[in-house]
Design a protein around this motif. Sequence first.
Motif, PDB file in Angstrom:
ATOM      1  N   LEU A   1      43.747  34.967  49.120  1.00 31.53           N
ATOM      2  CA  LEU A   1      42.894  35.976  48.494  1.00 31.53           C
ATOM      3  C   LEU A   1      42.877  37.238  49.345  1.00 31.53           C
ATOM      4  O   LEU A   1      43.059  37.190  50.571  1.00 31.53           O
ATOM      5  CB  LEU A   1      41.451  35.472  48.340  1.00 31.53           C
TER       6      LEU A   1
ATOM      7  N   VAL B   1      45.587  37.691  45.233  1.00 31.88           N
ATOM      8  CA  VAL B   1      44.564  37.902  44.211  1.00 31.88           C
ATOM      9  C   VAL B   1      43.348  38.549  44.872  1.00 31.88           C
ATOM     10  O   VAL B   1      42.851  38.056  45.884  1.00 31.88           O
ATOM     11  CB  VAL B   1      44.170  36.583  43.526  1.00 31.88           C
ATOM     12  N   PRO B   2      42.838  39.668  44.319  1.00 31.48           N
ATOM     13  CA  PRO B   2      41.725  40.355  44.967  1.00 31.48           C
ATOM     14  C   PRO B   2      40.354  39.883  44.497  1.00 31.48           C
ATOM     15  O   PRO B   2      40.195  39.402  43.375  1.00 31.48           O
ATOM     16  CB  PRO B   2      41.949  41.808  44.536  1.00 31.48           C
ATOM     17  N   VAL B   3      39.380  40.041  45.371  1.00 32.30           N
ATOM     18  CA  VAL B   3      37.965  39.942  45.006  1.00 32.30           C
ATOM     19  C   VAL B   3      37.332  41.218  45.557  1.00 32.30           C
ATOM     20  O   VAL B   3      37.318  41.431  46.772  1.00 32.30           O
ATOM     21  CB  VAL B   3      37.282  38.696  45.583  1.00 32.30           C
TER      22      VAL B   3
ATOM     23  N   ALA C   1      40.653  45.297  39.422  1.00 31.91           N
ATOM     24  CA  ALA C   1      40.301  43.937  38.996  1.00 31.91           C
ATOM     25  C   ALA C   1      40.652  43.741  37.528  1.00 31.91           C
ATOM     26  O   ALA C   1      40.366  44.601  36.687  1.00 31.91           O
ATOM     27  CB  ALA C   1      38.819  43.689  39.222  1.00 31.91           C
TER      28      ALA C   1
ATOM     29  N   ARG D   1      36.170  37.612  37.466  1.00 29.94           N
ATOM     30  CA  ARG D   1      36.389  36.649  38.540  1.00 29.94           C
ATOM     31  C   ARG D   1      36.817  37.332  39.833  1.00 29.94           C
ATOM     32  O   ARG D   1      36.741  36.750  40.913  1.00 29.94           O
ATOM     33  CB  ARG D   1      37.430  35.618  38.119  1.00 29.94           C
ATOM     34  N   SER D   2      37.286  38.582  39.714  1.00 27.55           N
ATOM     35  CA  SER D   2      37.738  39.342  40.880  1.00 27.55           C
ATOM     36  C   SER D   2      36.757  40.441  41.262  1.00 27.55           C
ATOM     37  O   SER D   2      37.122  41.388  41.957  1.00 27.55           O
ATOM     38  CB  SER D   2      39.122  39.940  40.617  1.00 27.55           C
TER      39      SER D   2
ATOM     40  N   LYS E   1      32.598  33.557  44.319  1.00 24.43           N
ATOM     41  CA  LYS E   1      33.911  33.931  43.785  1.00 24.43           C
ATOM     42  C   LYS E   1      35.039  33.341  44.637  1.00 24.43           C
ATOM     43  O   LYS E   1      36.049  32.842  44.106  1.00 24.43           O
ATOM     44  CB  LYS E   1      34.023  35.467  43.711  1.00 24.43           C
TER      45      LYS E   1
ATOM     46  N   TRP F   1      37.954  30.497  43.284  1.00 24.65           N
ATOM     47  CA  TRP F   1      39.414  30.640  43.358  1.00 24.65           C
ATOM     48  C   TRP F   1      40.041  29.498  44.166  1.00 24.65           C
ATOM     49  O   TRP F   1      41.137  29.020  43.835  1.00 24.65           O
ATOM     50  CB  TRP F   1      39.774  31.991  43.976  1.00 24.65           C
TER      51      TRP F   1
ATOM     52  N   ARG G   1      44.857  30.503  40.245  1.00 24.10           N
ATOM     53  CA  ARG G   1      45.178  31.455  41.319  1.00 24.10           C
ATOM     54  C   ARG G   1      46.665  31.803  41.307  1.00 24.10           C
ATOM     55  O   ARG G   1      47.040  32.975  41.424  1.00 24.10           O
ATOM     56  CB  ARG G   1      44.753  30.865  42.666  1.00 24.10           C
TER      57      ARG G   1
ATOM     58  N   TYR H   1      48.623  39.926  38.576  1.00 20.10           N
ATOM     59  CA  TYR H   1      48.217  41.060  39.413  1.00 20.10           C
ATOM     60  C   TYR H   1      49.428  41.846  39.896  1.00 20.10           C
ATOM     61  O   TYR H   1      49.396  43.084  39.945  1.00 20.10           O
ATOM     62  CB  TYR H   1      47.355  40.588  40.582  1.00 20.10           C
TER      63      TYR H   1
END
Length: 382
Positions: free
Chosen positions: A279, A302-304, A317, A321-322, A335, A339, A346, A353
Amino acid sequence: MKVLIVSNNAYLKGNGVCTAVQSLKSRLTEEGLEVRLLTCENPDKEGPQPDYPLKHFVIPIFEPIIRANGFMFSRTDPEMIRKAVGWADVVHLMEGFPLEAATATIAAELGKPCVGTYHTFTENITANIGFGYDTIINKLINRLWSSQVYNKCVSVQCPTQTVKEHLEENGYTSSLIVISNGMQHSDLKESPDNYGSPYKVLCTGRLSNEKSQQTLLVAMRHSRHAGEIELHFAGNGPNASKIKKAAHQLVEDHVLTYEPVFGFYTSDELKSLAASSYLYIHCAIVEVEGLSCMEAIEQGAVPVIAKSKLSSTSQFALDERSLFTVRDSKELAEKIDWWIEHQDERKRMGKEYRESIKRYDARSSTARIIRMYEDAIAQAVS
């Protein structure tokens, strides 16, 4: 076409404006334009120097924190500014500081058009000297920036719609054009096929108040999977010692099993780190665009991302979820845990993404900036 880029500094590592200046200069040169820099001398005497060098302006008391944030101011040398502006067909102002104000005044005297780019929120400054966010001081700085610099430009590049709306709310009256700084897409590193403990979680950016890395550290105390996570912080800044101490305390308190890793990386090293990360966490309260987030996403992380009124990065995003509410460590922990507990999703979203970031293309941005120059020159001679 002869373009003069004006910035307080263009050579310090880890400074977003410096990165933008060098990227823009390179891209414009590739398109056949003549480009010169009016900026502070490179502190590295062995490195490249600007076409029109300026002396470093030291601000007493505040200089240590300015340098810790990867910045330095230039002296305003009227003779050097006049020489630089006299050469140019169009002047590109990259900030709202006294150097750009003096350049805008001289450009008007010489009949040379200016365009600008809004690279820095006023809150980037006030947050780092203890004045906080959304204060009367921010309004006063914006009034100075607009009246002395940006409203003297034919047009102003806003890297995001968020920036444009912010400028409209604060009395900027020039033509405001949304043009992403974009990124030069690179070869993609291979992401791992299988994930497991430790899960690499990457957080990039200057270690400072407005980047809010503390939110991620506190989130670890709420995460069900904290013991399976290895935190990686890429960057430096005025809060480095405080953040490192708090990160190590998580290990001492048996919240984290793996010691958090801090480093300052080359571009290729950072891409490899992003490609191997499960992440990417972006906690910033203030962010004009977020190139580091774009680069991490391109490598499959994958970003948050924090949702903040003064940050545009949440635009990357793809769904809720992000996203998490800025400075809400508990929501961020939820969050991250989600993930980790949904590995197949993911993997799928990592590919989505990667595809999504392709629309932020530097070549397209460069073409639009060149049109902005052409329009400014046309208006100046009409």
